[in-house]
Design an enzyme around this catalytic site. Structure first.
Site: not given
Ligand code: GLN
Length: 486
Positions: A66, A141, A165
């Protein structure tokens, strides 16, 4: 194609010299590039293969990170305009450990700006699409990491989880998402969102692969004072343990179909039906599962307490994003004007809204009523779950009240479905409990998932139970075909 296989299978092919690390890297980046114009999971796709010499099972295995993990000399944006040209000068511990283990980074994935949000639509590089249906979001996310694993670009990816997330996009993408116990994996070098809730975790396509990756990542880190002492257990070795007699509970208020008798929400009803059917199958292999009641006021307070705490902590943590030390410099005559300009241009509406809320919550006159009360609610919820964990080994829940929404779908944020079914996973962050989602079936051709949360520090037990469940749920190693860009 190898990169859409499990880590075990790829390992065997590497060991038998059917394929080299360099070929795997090329496969992964070619596929990433092919899918990028439609799904947009990456901020950066790397192009240079670095030979590795790790001694672990992950040696030469490609993966994605990420874009809120610091990677020295590699652009790291947090998917925000305010950091769009930021290149860190040091490595996050999780990244360093994977490097030492020999795993090969192929790219940095898109997130909701600064990890705030649950849609995968707020990044400065645009929206991430769901590999199972490009008219739908994948959730956030950690949107790009979920999509990259679901598309079979890489066998695993890292994400961060502050409210859900990792676990929510994993379930919308039909993959496994795991957030271990708070402190199990170092957060050094992860952009802080809400420090009392932030966790590093994983995406894989099966539970054993999760155990492989977490075995490499876990352990104490002198650079993160919240890390736990190493438990010196191999989670992979625990997977085959007997689960007969393990006791699980679900929350009746959220999961009992009778509670929705006047609902016409077909998707919700199908999701709950799948959940109860799967519970019956899990009972047949020895799990004891029953519903328990929890005060609805407490359940309805999860989301507001989460927002209050996370916005306050985020406002404070991100106060260093001024355009002075990092990112594009603002314009103006005074230092205040420069910061004002950088923050005005650098953050999207959602981030600004959260910082305004956070500043308000942290104002001296509001702290007691808002911030401290939210902390008290958090404590009451965690106490209740810990009390139940004296009888039960885990909590099992649907990960969400339905499938991934279409872009632009409106949600009623005050409905039962939203307040409890869409937000219960924050309980895992409130208490630092290990929590995993595994795919459990399809509704309207879209994957849904089941979430299992266990006692603090019992990461191995949670993975063991999830591993046994996965066999029954019948969704192991699924890969979304996706559409190529033509
Ligand atoms: N969707 C939640 C939020 O918007 C969770 C985010 C997260 O876990 N990083 O805050």
């Amino acid at each position: 194609m190898y990169v859409d296989k499990s880590i075990d299978e790829i390992r065997t092919s590497l060991d038998n010299q059917e394929v080299t690390g360099k070929q795997l890297f090329k496969e992964a980046i070619d596929k990433a590039k092919e899918m990028q114009p439609i799904y947009n999971s990456f901020v950066t796709i790397l192009d240079e293969y670095q030979q590795t010499k790790g001694k672990t099972v992950l040696n030469e295995i490609p993966y994605a990170l990420k874009d809120n993990f610091s990677t020295k000399n590699i652009l790291t944006t947090g998917s925000s305009n305010i950091l769009k040209n930021y290149v860190p000068v040091y490595d996050a511990t999780a990244y360093r450990k994977l490097k030492e283990a020999g795993a090969v980074l192929v790219g940095k994935t898109v997130l909701d700006e600064l990890a705030m949000g649950g849609t995968g639509t707020t990044a400065h590089t645009g929206i991430v699409r769901n590999p199972w249906d490009k008219t739908r979001l994948i959730g956030g996310s950690s949107a790009g990491s979920a999509a990259a694993v679901a598309l079979g670009i890489v066998p695993f990816a890292l994400g961060s989880d502050t409210g859900d997330s990792i676990r929510k996009p994993a379930s919308f993408g039909g993959v496994v998402g795991f957030k271990p116990t708070y402190g199990r994996i170092s957060r050094y070098g992860l952009f802080a969102f809400a420090s009392s809730l932030d966790h590093v975790g994983t995406f894989t396509r099966n539970v054993k692969d999760t155990a492989y990756v977490v075995d490499v990542l876990k352990g104490q880190d002198e650079k993160d004072m919240t890390t736990l002492p190493d438990d010196s257990i191999s989670y992979v070795d625990m997977l085959e343990n007997e689960i007969k007699g393990k006791k699980l509970f679900y929350i009746k208020e959220a999961c009992d179909i009778e509670n929705y008798s006047d609902s016409s929400d077909e998707e919700l009803l199908e999701t709950l039906k799948n959940f109860h059917d799967k519970l019956d199958q899990l009972r047949k292999i020895g799990f004891e599962i029953e519903g328990v009641s929890i005060d609805k006021n407490l359940l309805n307070a999860i989301y507001p307490a989460y927002m209050t705490i996370s916005c306050a902590e985020a406002t404070s943590n991100n106060a260093n994003l001024t355009g002075i030390q990092f990112g594009p410099r603002g314009e103006g005559k005074s230092i205040n004007d420069i910061m004002f300009d950088a923050r005005t241009k650098g953050f999207s509406e959602l981030i600004k809204r959260r910082f305004i809320l956070g500043s308000y919550i942290l104002q001296k006159e509001n702290q007691e009523k808002l911030f401290l009360n939210a902390g008290r609610i958090r404590r009451m919820i965690v106490d209740k779950i810990n009390e139940l964990f004296q009888t039960y080994d885990g909590m099992i829940m649907p990960t969400s009240g339905g499938i991934a929404p279409k872009f632009g779908d409106k949600t009623d944020q005050l409905s039962d479905r939203y307040l409890i079914l869409e937000n219960h996973m924050a309980i895992g962050n409130f208490g630092g409990f290990p929590s995993i989602t595994i795919p459990s079936g399809f509704v309207n051709h879209m994957p849904i998932g089941i979430n299992l949360t266990g006692r603090v520090k019992e990461d191995g037990e949670v993975l063991n139970m999830a591993y046994k469940m996965e066999e029954i749920l019948g969704m192991k190693n699924i890969v979304a075909k996706g559409e190529k860009h033509v």
